[in-house]
Design a protein around this motif. Structure first.
Motif, PDB file in Angstrom:
ATOM      1  N   LEU A  11       0.806  -1.432  -0.128  1.00 39.58           N
ATOM      2  CA  LEU A  11       0.010   0.090   0.237  1.00 39.58           C
ATOM      3  C   LEU A  11       1.350   1.166  -0.443  1.00 39.58           C
ATOM      4  N   TYR A  12       0.302   2.392  -0.066  1.00 37.57           N
ATOM      5  CA  TYR A  12       0.825   3.497  -0.701  1.00 37.57           C
ATOM      6  C   TYR A  12      -0.217   4.473   0.620  1.00 37.57           C
ATOM      7  N   THR A  13       1.305   5.369   1.573  1.00 34.88           N
ATOM      8  CA  THR A  13       0.767   5.695   2.691  1.00 34.88           C
ATOM      9  C   THR A  13       1.602   6.771   2.784  1.00 34.88           C
ATOM     10  N   ASP A  14       0.017   7.804   2.946  1.00 36.87           N
ATOM     11  CA  ASP A  14       0.795   9.522   2.202  1.00 36.87           C
ATOM     12  C   ASP A  14       0.691  10.138   3.304  1.00 36.87           C
ATOM     13  N   ALA A  15       1.418  11.594   3.728  1.00 35.65           N
ATOM     14  CA  ALA A  15       1.960  12.438   5.156  1.00 35.65           C
ATOM     15  C   ALA A  15       0.336  12.267   6.104  1.00 35.65           C
ATOM     16  N   ARG A  16      -0.200  11.650   6.128  1.00 36.96           N
ATOM     17  CA  ARG A  16      -0.957  11.876   6.737  1.00 36.96           C
ATOM     18  C   ARG A  16      -1.707  10.569   7.042  1.00 36.96           C
ATOM     19  N   GLY A  17      -1.171   9.676   6.683  1.00 34.10           N
ATOM     20  CA  GLY A  17      -1.490   8.273   6.872  1.00 34.10           C
ATOM     21  C   GLY A  17      -2.339   7.701   6.652  1.00 34.10           C
ATOM     22  N   ARG A  18      -3.011   8.434   5.747  1.00 33.18           N
ATOM     23  CA  ARG A  18      -3.958   8.088   4.601  1.00 33.18           C
ATOM     24  C   ARG A  18      -3.168   7.028   3.518  1.00 33.18           C
ATOM     25  N   GLN A  19      -4.060   5.467   3.201  1.00 37.98           N
ATOM     26  CA  GLN A  19      -3.450   4.133   2.783  1.00 37.98           C
ATOM     27  C   GLN A  19      -3.848   4.168   1.534  1.00 37.98           C
ATOM     28  N   PHE A  20      -3.339   3.972   0.736  1.00 44.47           N
ATOM     29  CA  PHE A  20      -4.203   3.666  -0.767  1.00 44.47           C
ATOM     30  C   PHE A  20      -3.657   2.533  -2.078  1.00 44.47           C
ATOM     31  N   ARG A  21      -4.466   2.032  -2.516  1.00 42.23           N
ATOM     32  CA  ARG A  21      -3.620   0.747  -2.844  1.00 42.23           C
ATOM     33  C   ARG A  21      -3.765   0.834  -4.461  1.00 42.23           C
ATOM     34  N   LEU A  22      -2.830   0.017  -4.999  1.00 39.64           N
ATOM     35  CA  LEU A  22      -2.489  -0.210  -7.170  1.00 39.64           C
ATOM     36  C   LEU A  22      -4.423  -0.253  -7.632  1.00 39.64           C
ATOM     37  N   PRO A  23      -4.651   0.217  -8.157  1.00 40.75           N
ATOM     38  CA  PRO A  23      -6.144   0.451  -9.373  1.00 40.75           C
ATOM     39  C   PRO A  23      -5.241  -1.556  -9.795  1.00 40.75           C
ATOM     40  N   ARG A  24      -7.111  -2.635  -9.118  1.00 41.69           N
ATOM     41  CA  ARG A  24      -7.159  -3.624  -9.923  1.00 41.69           C
ATOM     42  C   ARG A  24      -7.779  -3.621 -11.411  1.00 41.69           C
ATOM     43  N   CYS A  25      -7.846  -4.809 -12.050  1.00 41.01           N
ATOM     44  CA  CYS A  25      -8.651  -4.747 -12.777  1.00 41.01           C
ATOM     45  C   CYS A  25     -10.050  -4.232 -13.094  1.00 41.01           C
ATOM     46  N   ARG A  26     -10.509  -4.493 -12.154  1.00 43.23           N
ATOM     47  CA  ARG A  26     -11.762  -4.772 -12.019  1.00 43.23           C
ATOM     48  C   ARG A  26     -12.041  -2.664 -11.941  1.00 43.23           C
ATOM     49  N   ASP A  27     -11.279  -1.807 -11.280  1.00 39.55           N
ATOM     50  CA  ASP A  27     -11.267  -0.275 -11.352  1.00 39.55           C
ATOM     51  C   ASP A  27     -11.229   0.411 -12.541  1.00 39.55           C
ATOM     52  N   LEU A  28     -10.500  -0.350 -12.933  1.00 38.85           N
ATOM     53  CA  LEU A  28      -9.570   0.260 -14.583  1.00 38.85           C
ATOM     54  C   LEU A  28     -11.539   0.393 -15.718  1.00 38.85           C
ATOM     55  N   ILE A  29     -11.610  -0.694 -15.672  1.00 43.58           N
ATOM     56  CA  ILE A  29     -12.796  -1.079 -16.272  1.00 43.58           C
ATOM     57  C   ILE A  29     -14.321   0.365 -15.962  1.00 43.58           C
ATOM     58  N   GLU A  30     -13.975   0.271 -14.589  1.00 44.30           N
ATOM     59  CA  GLU A  30     -15.332   1.039 -13.854  1.00 44.30           C
ATOM     60  C   GLU A  30     -14.584   2.455 -14.384  1.00 44.30           C
ATOM     61  N   ALA A  31     -13.445   3.299 -14.065  1.00 45.59           N
ATOM     62  CA  ALA A  31     -13.064   4.303 -14.160  1.00 45.59           C
ATOM     63  C   ALA A  31     -13.365   4.529 -16.254  1.00 45.59           C
ATOM     64  N   ALA A  32     -13.302   3.535 -17.430  1.00 48.59           N
ATOM     65  CA  ALA A  32     -13.336   3.626 -19.104  1.00 48.59           C
ATOM     66  C   ALA A  32     -14.833   3.459 -19.045  1.00 48.59           C
ATOM     67  N   ARG A  33     -15.469   3.637 -17.974  1.00 45.60           N
ATOM     68  CA  ARG A  33     -16.835   3.541 -18.537  1.00 45.60           C
ATOM     69  C   ARG A  33     -17.542   5.476 -18.322  1.00 45.60           C
ATOM     70  N   SER A  34     -16.621   6.009 -17.609  1.00 44.98           N
ATOM     71  CA  SER A  34     -16.539   7.528 -17.140  1.00 44.98           C
ATOM     72  C   SER A  34     -16.543   8.716 -18.219  1.00 44.98           C
ATOM     73  N   GLN A  35     -17.536   9.732 -18.678  1.00 49.08           N
ATOM     74  CA  GLN A  35     -17.577  10.022 -18.776  1.00 49.08           C
ATOM     75  C   GLN A  35     -16.914  11.222 -20.028  1.00 49.08           C
ATOM     76  N   ASP A  36     -15.063  11.585 -18.484  1.00 48.30           N
ATOM     77  CA  ASP A  36     -13.836  11.820 -19.036  1.00 48.30           C
ATOM     78  C   ASP A  36     -12.731  11.584 -18.756  1.00 48.30           C
ATOM     79  N   VAL A  37     -11.934  12.526 -19.267  1.00 52.64           N
ATOM     80  CA  VAL A  37     -10.565  11.584 -18.263  1.00 52.64           C
ATOM     81  C   VAL A  37     -10.157  12.049 -17.288  1.00 52.64           C
ATOM     82  N   GLU A  38     -11.339  13.579 -16.525  1.00 52.22           N
ATOM     83  CA  GLU A  38     -11.125  13.477 -15.314  1.00 52.22           C
ATOM     84  C   GLU A  38     -11.789  13.162 -14.238  1.00 52.22           C
ATOM     85  N   SER A  39     -13.129  12.586 -14.985  1.00 57.38           N
ATOM     86  CA  SER A  39     -14.199  11.706 -14.000  1.00 57.38           C
ATOM     87  C   SER A  39     -13.237  10.387 -13.753  1.00 57.38           C
ATOM     88  N   ALA A  40     -12.778   9.568 -14.666  1.00 58.41           N
ATOM     89  CA  ALA A  40     -12.225   8.852 -14.922  1.00 58.41           C
ATOM     90  C   ALA A  40     -11.337   8.711 -13.736  1.00 58.41           C
TER      91      ALA A  40
END
Length: 231
Positions: A98-127
């Motif tokens: 996981l990636y931990t930011d300066a405030r201790g919040r954690q984020f994981r790398l995108p998964r296959c399903r994440d990219l599929i859902e993001a690809a349905r967004s209307q524009d790049v910013e929304s994705a």
């Protein structure tokens, strides 16, 4: 290709050809791991996905990988060639950290399903925003996070899980690192091979009246021998 492999490849091409790139990669992943549950495959991160797709590529086309590119320094055409066995270990990648930011919040790398859902967004910013929230381990506390900092941190983690090729240009002696996208490369090869197979079927069917099934069931050597006789 082994006997019946031609029909299998055309089936892969037919099923995945209409998909957007993230969905297509997941389709190919299902061919790479046919006994695995679809939800499990969708939850693999992109490094794990690409590791298995390179193994699938080795199974279909063999370990030698050849391609072309251009030097980013002088623009000269270059040949890229390597043996996948030399750059890929025998065991799949371990789970991504996981990636931990300066405030201790954690984020994981995108998964296959994440990219599929993001690809349905209307524009790049929304994705990008969709991916950001999906990758937050605790989405309720992701507000106010430094998006650029998290993006850089996750990009560093992702690069560590990608296949990186060290290249050099014979013309200008420039050197650089190329991230090899095994899924995109595999699809280009599948598409090119499928088109060649369809051309073979077309020519042999016209000449001999054979069905597609009969032609595809032949070994590659036997099919090539009949094609040679049409010249």
């Amino acid at each position: 290709m082994a006997k019946s492999a031609a029909a299998t490849l055309l089936q892969m091409w037919e099923q995945a050809g209409h998909c957007d790139p993230p969905s297509r990669a997941l389709r190919l992943l299902a061919w790479a791991l046919p006994d695995e549950d679809g939800n499990v495959l969708a939850d693999l991160d992109l490094g794990e996905r690409d590791w298995h797709l390179l193994r699938l590529r080795r199974r279909i086309f063999g370990p030698r990988v050849s391609g072309q590119g251009r030097c980013p320094h002088c623009g000269s055409a270059i040949e890229v060639e390597f043996d996948a066995r030399d750059v890929q270990g025998d065991a799949p990648l371990p789970p991504a950290p996981l990636y931990t930011d300066a405030r201790g919040r954690q984020f994981r790398l995108p998964r296959c399903r994440d990219l599929i859902e993001a690809a349905r967004s209307q524009d790049v910013e929304s994705a990008e925003l969709e991916l950001f929230h999906r990758c937050a381990v605790d989405s309720e506390h992701a507000g106010g996070a430094d998006f650029d900092d998290i993006d850089r941190g996750l990009a560093t983690l992702a690069a560590e899980r990608q296949l990186q090729l060290g290249l050099a240009c014979e013309t200008c002696a420039g050197e650089w690192t190329l991230a090899f996208d095994s899924g995109a490369f595999l699809w280009e090869e599948i598409e090119a091979r499928a088109m060649a197979l369809l051309d073979d079927v077309h020519r042999l069917a016209l000449a001999y009246g054979w069905s597609e099934r009969t032609i595809l069931s032949m070994s590659e050597a036997r099919r090539a021998a009949y094609l040679e006789r049409l010249h």
